[in-house]
Scaffold this motif. Structure first.
Motif, PDB file in Angstrom:
ATOM      1  N   TRP A  79       6.030  11.281   7.456  1.00 24.85           N
ATOM      2  CA  TRP A  79       4.990  11.339   8.480  1.00 24.85           C
ATOM      3  C   TRP A  79       5.191  10.219   9.490  1.00 24.85           C
ATOM      4  O   TRP A  79       6.005   9.323   9.272  1.00 24.85           O
ATOM      5  CB  TRP A  79       3.599  11.241   7.846  1.00 24.85           C
ATOM      6  CG  TRP A  79       3.347   9.975   7.050  1.00 24.85           C
ATOM      7  CD1 TRP A  79       3.577   8.683   7.445  1.00 24.85           C
ATOM      8  CD2 TRP A  79       2.799   9.889   5.729  1.00 24.85           C
ATOM      9  NE1 TRP A  79       3.203   7.789   6.462  1.00 24.85           N
ATOM     10  CE2 TRP A  79       2.716   8.510   5.399  1.00 24.85           C
ATOM     11  CE3 TRP A  79       2.338  10.817   4.805  1.00 24.85           C
ATOM     12  CZ2 TRP A  79       2.217   8.055   4.181  1.00 24.85           C
ATOM     13  CZ3 TRP A  79       1.837  10.359   3.598  1.00 24.85           C
ATOM     14  CH2 TRP A  79       1.791   9.000   3.284  1.00 24.85           C
ATOM     15  N   GLY A  80       4.451  10.263  10.577  1.00 28.89           N
ATOM     16  CA  GLY A  80       4.423   9.198  11.568  1.00 28.89           C
ATOM     17  C   GLY A  80       3.029   8.609  11.630  1.00 28.89           C
ATOM     18  O   GLY A  80       2.030   9.303  11.379  1.00 28.89           O
ATOM     19  N   SER A  81       2.933   7.333  11.958  1.00 29.46           N
ATOM     20  CA  SER A  81       1.630   6.679  12.028  1.00 29.46           C
ATOM     21  C   SER A  81       0.735   7.366  13.050  1.00 29.46           C
ATOM     22  O   SER A  81       1.145   7.646  14.183  1.00 29.46           O
ATOM     23  CB  SER A  81       1.807   5.205  12.403  1.00 29.46           C
ATOM     24  OG  SER A  81       0.555   4.537  12.400  1.00 29.46           O
ATOM     25  N   PHE A 103      -2.195   5.661   8.827  1.00 31.77           N
ATOM     26  CA  PHE A 103      -2.292   4.512   9.727  1.00 31.77           C
ATOM     27  C   PHE A 103      -1.378   3.402   9.205  1.00 31.77           C
ATOM     28  O   PHE A 103      -1.616   2.863   8.112  1.00 31.77           O
ATOM     29  CB  PHE A 103      -3.735   3.985   9.799  1.00 31.77           C
ATOM     30  CG  PHE A 103      -4.706   4.917  10.468  1.00 31.77           C
ATOM     31  CD1 PHE A 103      -5.022   4.769  11.808  1.00 31.77           C
ATOM     32  CD2 PHE A 103      -5.312   5.944   9.747  1.00 31.77           C
ATOM     33  CE1 PHE A 103      -5.928   5.621  12.428  1.00 31.77           C
ATOM     34  CE2 PHE A 103      -6.209   6.807  10.355  1.00 31.77           C
ATOM     35  CZ  PHE A 103      -6.523   6.641  11.703  1.00 31.77           C
ATOM     36  N   LEU A 104      -0.328   3.083   9.972  1.00 34.91           N
ATOM     37  CA  LEU A 104       0.554   1.981   9.582  1.00 34.91           C
ATOM     38  C   LEU A 104      -0.267   0.714   9.417  1.00 34.91           C
ATOM     39  O   LEU A 104      -1.150   0.413  10.226  1.00 34.91           O
ATOM     40  CB  LEU A 104       1.618   1.774  10.650  1.00 34.91           C
ATOM     41  CG  LEU A 104       2.711   0.738  10.355  1.00 34.91           C
ATOM     42  CD1 LEU A 104       3.579   1.179   9.180  1.00 34.91           C
ATOM     43  CD2 LEU A 104       3.579   0.524  11.603  1.00 34.91           C
ATOM     44  N   THR A 105       0.008  -0.052   8.347  1.00 32.66           N
ATOM     45  CA  THR A 105      -0.819  -1.215   8.050  1.00 32.66           C
ATOM     46  C   THR A 105       0.034  -2.442   7.729  1.00 32.66           C
ATOM     47  O   THR A 105       1.260  -2.392   7.713  1.00 32.66           O
ATOM     48  CB  THR A 105      -1.782  -0.889   6.890  1.00 32.66           C
ATOM     49  OG1 THR A 105      -2.787  -1.909   6.802  1.00 32.66           O
ATOM     50  CG2 THR A 105      -1.050  -0.781   5.558  1.00 32.66           C
ATOM     51  N   ASP A 106      -0.636  -3.549   7.480  1.00 29.06           N
ATOM     52  CA  ASP A 106       0.013  -4.822   7.170  1.00 29.06           C
ATOM     53  C   ASP A 106       0.083  -4.995   5.654  1.00 29.06           C
ATOM     54  O   ASP A 106      -0.955  -5.024   4.979  1.00 29.06           O
ATOM     55  CB  ASP A 106      -0.802  -5.965   7.800  1.00 29.06           C
ATOM     56  CG  ASP A 106      -0.159  -7.327   7.597  1.00 29.06           C
ATOM     57  OD1 ASP A 106       1.078  -7.394   7.472  1.00 29.06           O
ATOM     58  OD2 ASP A 106      -0.899  -8.331   7.560  1.00 29.06           O
ATOM     59  N   HIS A 107       1.298  -5.102   5.130  1.00 28.08           N
ATOM     60  CA  HIS A 107       1.493  -5.294   3.695  1.00 28.08           C
ATOM     61  C   HIS A 107       2.886  -5.852   3.491  1.00 28.08           C
ATOM     62  O   HIS A 107       3.767  -5.696   4.349  1.00 28.08           O
ATOM     63  CB  HIS A 107       1.332  -3.963   2.955  1.00 28.08           C
ATOM     64  CG  HIS A 107       1.498  -4.042   1.466  1.00 28.08           C
ATOM     65  ND1 HIS A 107       0.874  -5.000   0.691  1.00 28.08           N
ATOM     66  CD2 HIS A 107       2.225  -3.286   0.603  1.00 28.08           C
ATOM     67  CE1 HIS A 107       1.215  -4.820  -0.571  1.00 28.08           C
ATOM     68  NE2 HIS A 107       2.034  -3.808  -0.654  1.00 28.08           N
ATOM     69  N   SER A 108       3.109  -6.521   2.359  1.00 30.14           N
ATOM     70  CA  SER A 108       4.445  -7.064   2.085  1.00 30.14           C
ATOM     71  C   SER A 108       5.457  -5.956   1.834  1.00 30.14           C
ATOM     72  O   SER A 108       6.661  -6.167   1.990  1.00 30.14           O
ATOM     73  CB  SER A 108       4.393  -8.008   0.879  1.00 30.14           C
ATOM     74  OG  SER A 108       3.854  -7.343  -0.256  1.00 30.14           O
ATOM     75  N   TYR A 129       0.926   2.340   4.546  1.00 29.07           N
ATOM     76  CA  TYR A 129      -0.064   3.093   5.332  1.00 29.07           C
ATOM     77  C   TYR A 129      -1.420   3.149   4.629  1.00 29.07           C
ATOM     78  O   TYR A 129      -1.512   3.159   3.406  1.00 29.07           O
ATOM     79  CB  TYR A 129       0.413   4.528   5.555  1.00 29.07           C
ATOM     80  CG  TYR A 129       1.638   4.623   6.423  1.00 29.07           C
ATOM     81  CD1 TYR A 129       1.534   4.880   7.779  1.00 29.07           C
ATOM     82  CD2 TYR A 129       2.913   4.440   5.877  1.00 29.07           C
ATOM     83  CE1 TYR A 129       2.665   4.957   8.584  1.00 29.07           C
ATOM     84  CE2 TYR A 129       4.046   4.512   6.675  1.00 29.07           C
ATOM     85  CZ  TYR A 129       3.910   4.774   8.031  1.00 29.07           C
ATOM     86  OH  TYR A 129       5.031   4.829   8.823  1.00 29.07           O
ATOM     87  N   MET A 130      -2.465   3.205   5.446  1.00 28.29           N
ATOM     88  CA  MET A 130      -3.768   3.680   5.020  1.00 28.29           C
ATOM     89  C   MET A 130      -3.830   5.170   5.329  1.00 28.29           C
ATOM     90  O   MET A 130      -3.123   5.653   6.221  1.00 28.29           O
ATOM     91  CB  MET A 130      -4.885   2.947   5.759  1.00 28.29           C
ATOM     92  CG  MET A 130      -4.899   1.441   5.505  1.00 28.29           C
ATOM     93  SD  MET A 130      -6.329   0.660   6.300  1.00 28.29           S
ATOM     94  CE  MET A 130      -6.016  -1.065   5.871  1.00 28.29           C
ATOM     95  N   LEU A 131      -4.680   5.897   4.604  1.00 29.29           N
ATOM     96  CA  LEU A 131      -4.777   7.344   4.802  1.00 29.29           C
ATOM     97  C   LEU A 131      -6.224   7.760   5.037  1.00 29.29           C
ATOM     98  O   LEU A 131      -7.114   7.454   4.221  1.00 29.29           O
ATOM     99  CB  LEU A 131      -4.237   8.093   3.581  1.00 29.29           C
ATOM    100  CG  LEU A 131      -2.756   7.889   3.233  1.00 29.29           C
ATOM    101  CD1 LEU A 131      -2.408   8.642   1.949  1.00 29.29           C
ATOM    102  CD2 LEU A 131      -1.852   8.336   4.369  1.00 29.29           C
TER     103      LEU A 131
END
Length: 329
Positions: free
Chosen positions: A28-30, A44-49, A54-56
């Motif tokens: 998928w794409g953000s 939704f692309l998110t901040d993580h190590s 993504y969040m959904l």
């Protein structure tokens, strides 16, 4: 399904573990919504190590749920989460929220602050700075690369980390083989692995950016290290000294297990310092995110402190394993 970059990283890891995928992963794409049966899903692309996380947002029968996934707000992509908090999905019936760090004291400084700490350690170290971190934690690789440049050193990574960067960095500003102050160390074990799996072409491409293990002796590099690499370093005469430093830049809970790497540096009387920041949101950021999403209900996942850390959260739903739940009308 997963993100495009995630699919590539999964394939690399599966091959390295000698369990190659037998199919291509759908991607998928953000912010590109898609349909699965009666479910409408928007990532939704998110901040993580973990890179490309993504969040959904899930919509079905007029109900809306947001799954936070693993996330943080102190990494190099924190703006993604902050923008979502400023403009959250409306009318959420439920927020499925991770709570890995809820009620803990795990470090949650920014990657920028961690970079400063590595620069300080590098400047205080007369010899080499060896660092243990995950090759797929690209934020951490960027942190160490920036620290190397700022301290007048070169970052030396292994072939696997080089392939990770080479795979995901195209079309981005991410550091990758070929950048100044970045070298690929050719160790016997990984070289054999790549040849055995038919990837000599990758080795050939990396040669111009690479160095032999023996070149680490007498250098002032910031050097990637872990148990598997220690054996190859030893075989080529690399020996830590009291002038060197070692940093374990992963969750310190892993140090509860015997570590050949840590023992290597302790026996050499090298300076040992744990420098790390978590891949998960702090307690304060979890509360701030939940408040911004303003969901009617919160279903918690991960974390062991939810029973005693409920202040600042709206109504929390507690479910047992395999228990089903129907959203109220």
């Amino acid at each position: 399904m997963t993100g495009v970059a995630s699919a590539k990283l999964i394939a690399i890891t599966a091959r390295l573990a000698r369990q190659p995928l037998n199919r291509e992963l759908a991607t998928w794409g953000s912010r590109d919504g898609f349909q699965v049966g009666s479910f409408r899903i928007k990532p939704f692309l998110t901040d993580h190590s973990g890179y490309d996380s993504y969040m959904l947002l899930v919509e079905v029968d007029g109900r809306r749920l947001l799954y936070s996934g693993d996330f943080r707000i102190h990494g190099r992509k924190s703006d993604l989460v902050r923008r979502m908090m400023q403009n959250p999905p409306c009318d959420l019936d439920m927020l499925i929220l991770e709570g890995t760090n809820l009620g803990t004291e795990k470090p949650t400084i920014t990657e920028a602050r961690l970079e400063d700490q590595f620069v300080d350690l590098a400047k205080r170290t007369s010899g080499r700075l060896f660092v243990c971190w995950s090759g797929q934690n690209i934020d951490r690789t960027v942190t160490l690369y920036r620290a190397a440049k700022r301290s007048g050193r070169t970052l030396a990574i292994d072939l696997y980390t080089a392939e990770v960067l080479d795979t995901v960095a195209q079309g981005t500003k991410l550091s990758r083989p070929g950048f100044d102050n970045l070298k690929v160390v050719f160790t016997a074990g990984l070289r054999r692995h790549y040849i055995h799996n038919g990837h000599e072409d990758f080795i050939d491409r990396m040669v111009e950016h690479g160095i032999g293990v023996a070149r680490l002796e007498g250098s002032n590099h910031i050097v990637m290290v872990r148990d598997g690499l220690v054996r190859d370093y030893r075989a080529k005469g690399v020996t830590p000294t009291a002038a060197d430093a070692f940093s374990f830049s992963i969750w310190n809970g892993y140090l509860a297990k015997p570590s050949e790497t840590l023992n290597w540096f302790q026996l050499a009387d090298s300076h040992v310092q744990h420098l790390h920041t978590s891949g998960h949101a702090s307690s304060a950021d979890l509360r701030a995110f939940a408040k911004a999403m303003d969901a009617s209900l919160i279903l918690h996942v991960h974390g062991s402190k939810w029973d005693v850390e409920q202040d600042g959260f709206k109504r929390i739903v507690r479910l047992a394993d395999a228990e089903t739940y129907s959203l109220p009308d």
